[in-house]
Design an enzyme around this catalytic site. Sequence first.
Site, short mmCIF file in Angstrom:
data_model
loop_
_atom_site.label_atom_id
_atom_site.label_comp_id
_atom_site.label_asym_id
_atom_site.label_seq_id
_atom_site.Cartn_x
_atom_site.Cartn_y
_atom_site.Cartn_z
N LYS A 22 -71.70 29.22 -47.49
CA LYS A 22 -70.40 29.89 -47.60
C LYS A 22 -69.26 28.92 -47.28
O LYS A 22 -68.28 28.83 -48.02
CB LYS A 22 -70.40 31.09 -46.64
CG LYS A 22 -69.09 31.83 -46.52
CD LYS A 22 -69.27 33.18 -45.87
CE LYS A 22 -69.23 33.16 -44.36
NZ LYS A 22 -67.91 32.89 -43.77
N ASP A 311 -72.01 30.94 -35.50
CA ASP A 311 -72.26 32.12 -36.33
C ASP A 311 -73.68 32.66 -36.17
O ASP A 311 -73.99 33.76 -36.62
CB ASP A 311 -72.00 31.80 -37.81
CG ASP A 311 -70.52 31.56 -38.07
OD1 ASP A 311 -69.69 32.01 -37.26
OD2 ASP A 311 -70.20 30.92 -39.08
N ARG A 385 -72.61 39.44 -40.22
CA ARG A 385 -73.64 38.79 -39.40
C ARG A 385 -74.34 39.80 -38.48
O ARG A 385 -75.51 39.63 -38.14
CB ARG A 385 -73.06 37.63 -38.61
CG ARG A 385 -72.39 36.61 -39.50
CD ARG A 385 -72.74 35.18 -39.20
NE ARG A 385 -72.07 34.32 -40.17
CZ ARG A 385 -72.63 33.89 -41.30
NH1 ARG A 385 -73.86 34.21 -41.62
NH2 ARG A 385 -71.95 33.13 -42.13
C1 S3P Z 1 -66.03 28.33 -40.50
C2 S3P Z 1 -65.82 27.97 -39.21
C3 S3P Z 1 -66.21 28.81 -38.05
C4 S3P Z 1 -67.20 29.89 -38.46
C5 S3P Z 1 -66.79 30.57 -39.74
C6 S3P Z 1 -66.70 29.58 -40.87
C7 S3P Z 1 -65.58 27.41 -41.58
O1 S3P Z 1 -65.06 29.44 -37.54
O2 S3P Z 1 -67.32 30.83 -37.43
O3 S3P Z 1 -67.74 31.56 -40.09
O4 S3P Z 1 -66.00 27.59 -42.74
O5 S3P Z 1 -64.80 26.51 -41.28
P1 S3P Z 1 -64.10 28.73 -36.46
O6 S3P Z 1 -63.62 27.50 -37.05
O7 S3P Z 1 -63.00 29.71 -36.23
O8 S3P Z 1 -64.97 28.54 -35.25
#
Ligand code: S3P
Length: 424
Positions: A22, A311, A385
């Site tokens: 993703k 995550d 999740r």
């Molecule tokens: C992500 C970064 C993470 C993660 C999110 C996706 C990304 O968040 O929890 O699902 O794609 O950069 P944070 O950067 O807020 O920790």
Amino acid sequence: MEKTVLKNKNGLKGTITIPSDKSISHRAVMFASLAKGKSVIKNFSKGQDPHSTLEVCKSLGVQAEFLDDTTVTVTSDGILRMPAEDLDCGNSGTTMRLMSGILAGQNFNSVMIGDASLSKRPMKRVIEPLSLMGADISSVDGHAPLRITGRKLSAINYDSPLASAQVKSCILLAGLNAEGLTTVTEPYLSRNHTELMLKYMNADIKTQGLTVSIAKSIIEPREINICGDISSAAYFIAAGLIVPYSDIILKNVGLNPTRTGILDVVKFMGGNIEILDKKNVSGEEVGDLRIRYSDLTGCTIEGGIIPRLIDELPVIAVLATQARGTTIVRDAGDLRNKESDRIKAVVSELKKTGADIHETEDGFIINGKTQLSGDAELETYHDHRLAMSWYVAGLICEKPVVIDGFEWAGISFPEFVESFEKLS
Ligand code: S3P
């Protein structure tokens, strides 16, 4: 949609291919939109979140054409256009936070909106650094809708209080189009897909330890092959380890070291997990994983490993209920700012299944091993999740588990149940 999950008595067996990452899918579309020419994105995610990003980019004048289910070409003249309507980011924090770095430096105005969950999530973490660069963003007390008045931005040196890839990426994307050299330093290393992909597309970007610097650059279109998402693989890793008699192979799993915290934890807990056939695809490490049912022991998860498995913590909580001894998760307070308050939700819902779990300010404590009873109705709180983690819990509960709002799994992993059924 309600989903009833029954105990798996025979173990998970066989091989599946893990679908597209993703985080990387979001970046592929955004960066291809900023490059002049045609990029080909292969194995683009079917999840709703990356499709929100794709729609936002299309509203900004970029052309996208699907050649099949997961191959999309993105054609851009490298210049974004003023959108006719508000940009709908749906449930996707990555879309809103990364796009704010792109939109703040444009010569037009834009408004980004999100669903009920996204509208509750904190946006000050990106508004503040962007404002230091000269951006003009108004919000509703730090929340969406974000109204952006496009402006010329100037570089900053930003010491981020959070180890957040979304914050880091937002500033780097603003820096890509700002005069001077922008640097971001984070307290711990968060996922580095932005750095790897911008480099792959020829941006002037460098990493030194916890600091990334970027100069104004023109990026070039590319063919981008997206690997499988280790965050999606996590549900199978956990299930394979805790459902008795399981022996499974997960193919095409992204193994970027900034994402593999779950593998380190699981190995430390005594999990039988092997990495097979490691290679490099479009700048990212990829491999296959073999997972077998294992006797697990509890551990403490804290500090620099947290961003490397942030995550995965809900499903790690499910796993920890099956480990002997105590598992402590701390330094994970930002879990309260995800698609739901994941600390509160993990504790309240797993308690319903019979787990011995306690809430702390920045994590949770789990005592195991507990035979989960199930016979419970679990809430997803609009959080993909959680939906998928409850499914894994259901596989080891004595009695059926009913998951309310299971459709939220489609945010990142619409093929989730189908993949589990292949292994059952
Ligand atoms: C992500 C970064 C993470 C993660 C999110 C996706 C990304 O968040 O929890 O699902 O794609 O950069 P944070 O950067 O807020 O920790």
